[in-house]
Design an enzyme around this catalytic site. Structure first.
Site, PDB file in Angstrom:
ATOM      1  N   GLY A   1       1.078  -1.273  -0.130  1.00 27.98           N
ATOM      2  CA  GLY A   1      -0.040  -0.089   0.045  1.00 27.98           C
ATOM      3  C   GLY A   1       0.954   1.242  -0.081  1.00 27.98           C
ATOM      4  O   GLY A   1       2.091   1.106  -0.261  1.00 27.98           O
ATOM      5  N   ASN A   2       0.302   2.444   0.240  1.00 22.17           N
ATOM      6  CA  ASN A   2       0.840   3.484   0.556  1.00 22.17           C
ATOM      7  C   ASN A   2       0.333   4.531   1.683  1.00 22.17           C
ATOM      8  O   ASN A   2      -0.504   3.946   2.275  1.00 22.17           O
ATOM      9  CB  ASN A   2       1.302   4.276  -0.916  1.00 22.17           C
ATOM     10  CG  ASN A   2      -0.387   4.607  -1.513  1.00 22.17           C
ATOM     11  OD1 ASN A   2      -0.922   5.591  -0.767  1.00 22.17           O
ATOM     12  ND2 ASN A   2      -0.718   4.065  -2.465  1.00 22.17           N
ATOM     13  N   ARG A   3       0.909   5.478   1.743  1.00 20.70           N
ATOM     14  CA  ARG A   3       0.510   6.420   3.082  1.00 20.70           C
ATOM     15  C   ARG A   3      -0.504   7.391   2.820  1.00 20.70           C
ATOM     16  O   ARG A   3      -1.027   8.165   3.574  1.00 20.70           O
ATOM     17  CB  ARG A   3       1.564   7.116   3.556  1.00 20.70           C
ATOM     18  CG  ARG A   3       2.874   6.260   4.173  1.00 20.70           C
ATOM     19  CD  ARG A   3       3.981   7.032   4.592  1.00 20.70           C
ATOM     20  NE  ARG A   3       5.130   6.460   4.589  1.00 20.70           N
ATOM     21  CZ  ARG A   3       5.605   5.429   5.426  1.00 20.70           C
ATOM     22  NH1 ARG A   3       4.939   5.041   6.447  1.00 20.70           N
ATOM     23  NH2 ARG A   3       6.918   5.003   5.348  1.00 20.70           N
TER      24      ARG A   3
END
Ligand code: CTP
Length: 399
Positions: free
Chosen positions: A209-211
């Site tokens: 995923g990412n932030r």
């Protein structure tokens, strides 16, 4: 226009206060959320019980509801809660207080705290209405940015005939609907917005995923809705409150899901805003069962995801397309290239080198690159304010 909107109805002490019961019913029918505020003299004309039963909510007339229990009614919260405030009926006395800012009752404190559009429907006898002081007060209230729903002519409670009768409840609701509609720059526009991260599954329990928090995309969706747009929000997995009731939200997980939903809604959209942080790569193989750890290192093979904006660009007809560029170096140069490559009308650049910009913050600092690579730089602002700047820029370019 009033569906899902928060409306504070302020009722003041006029015989026309009985019509406030009808106004409440009509507001409920429109789908508005209502809170009713009454002045003490309004209670002489209609009971709080009538209005609270119809509005299905407590009616406020004082700073405390239950002195023994010390229940404090917060006028500031109420004022800020409101999307619209309607003062109906508004007596000559209330008009005078509103014009001079005299906060000697709860209703006036709510009015002075409200930041939303305020509509005032005066009601009084014809000579009171004609009086120069009433006229001056109305003029002053208009100059403050309030909107008057002018009284109608007809038989008055005094038995006289003339101007001063509270506008009929149906006319008040029609007025609100028409006024809101005409003040909404995106009314009639279909806006498709993506927000948040994508999660690319590795196995049933793990993902890449990412932030991204989705805050920026959600703020744009809310502001576009406030401006009257018909909003569809395609959201990745986020930990945010549900958006306003009128916003259609579709939740997705992966870049592929996002692509499918964006394609599904693209043709019917007028404006498309890609605020989602889409994974550029996804695991080549998704394991059906939990991957067990083994000796040594693990190498995961990734394949490219579809570039959604590039895909949409190929289908583009008259859609106004907006993308984001999150950069860490050569920011402007990269953003200009991205705008061209992705057939964007406008690109919003945020640099991770700017403090308070990008993911996870409640603020953002953006630069917008529009038509002919025109560059507009903005200060660090809340994401809500940034959303307004982005939409204002879009409105400028499409009108
Ligand atoms: N975007 C997209 N599809 C992808 C990746 C990104 O539509 N697979 C969109 C984003 O939503 C954003 C814009 O493209 O509006 C730019 O995203 P960004 O991550 O800044 O750029 P990338 O195109 O992914 O390029 P790079 O990561 O190499 O900077």
């Amino acid at each position: 226009m009033l569906q899902g909107k928060n409306v504070v109805l302020a009722v003041t002490g006029s015989i026309a206060a009985y019509k406030s019961a009808l106004i409440v019913r009509l507001l409920i029918k429109e789908g508005a959320n209502i809170k009713v505020v009454m002045t003490k003299s309004a209670i002489d004309f209609i009971t709080p019980l009538t209005l609270s039963t119809l509005a299905k909510t407590e009616v406020y007339s004082d700073f405390t509801s239950n002195k023994d229990k010390g229940t404090w009614n917060n006028h500031v919260d109420l004022g800020l809660w409101a999307d619209y405030m309607l003062v109906a009926p508004a007596t000559a006395n209330t008009l005078s207080k509103m014009a001079s800012g005299e906060a000697d009752n709860f209703m006036m404190a709510v009015y002075l705290s409200a930041k939303c559009p305020v509509f005032i429907a005066p009601a009084m006898d014809l000579d009171m209405y004609k009086h120069q002081s009433t006229r001056d007060n109305i003029k002053k209230l208009v100059s403050f940015g309030n909107t008057i729903i002018y009284p109608e002519s007809g038989e008055l409670a005094s038995g006289l005939e003339g101007e001063g009768r509270l506008a009929e409840p149906e006319h008040i609701i029609d007025f609100l609907n028409n006024h809101i509609k005409s003040s909404q720059a995106l009314f009639g526009k279909k806006v498709l917005i993506s927000a948040g991260p994508t999660h690319e599954a590795l196995d049933p329990v793990r993902y890449l995923g990412n932030r991204s928090t989705g805050k920026m995309g959600y703020a744009i969706a809310e502001q576009a809705y406030e401006l009257g747009a018909d909003v569809t929000l395609i959201s990745g997995p986020v930990a945010l409150n549900n958006p306003k009731k009128g916003i259609k939200r579709i939740c997705i997980t992966s870049a592929q899901d996002l692509y499918s939903e964006m394609i599904n809604h693209f043709d019917e959209s007028d404006i498309v805003i890609m605020a989602a942080a889409v994974a550029d790569y996804t695991p080549k193989i998704i394991s059906d069962s939990k991957m067990k750890k083994k000796e040594g290192e693990l190498v995961i093979e990734l394949k490219r995801t579809q570039d959604i904006l590039v895909g949409l660009g190929e289908k583009k007809k008259s859609q106004f397309m907006v993308g984001f560029a999150l950069e860490t170096n050569n920011e402007l140069e990269n953003a200009i290239k991205k705008r061209k490559k992705k057939s964007l009308d406008l690109i919003v650049l945020n640099s991770l080198n700017d403090k308070g910009a990008g993911f996870a913050h409640n603020t953002n600092k953006i630069t917008i690159i529009g038509k002919d690579n025109n560059i507009t730089k903005f200060e660090l602002k809340s994401k809500q304010e940034v959303a307004k700047d982005i939409l204002n820029q879009i409105i400028k370019e499409i009108i």
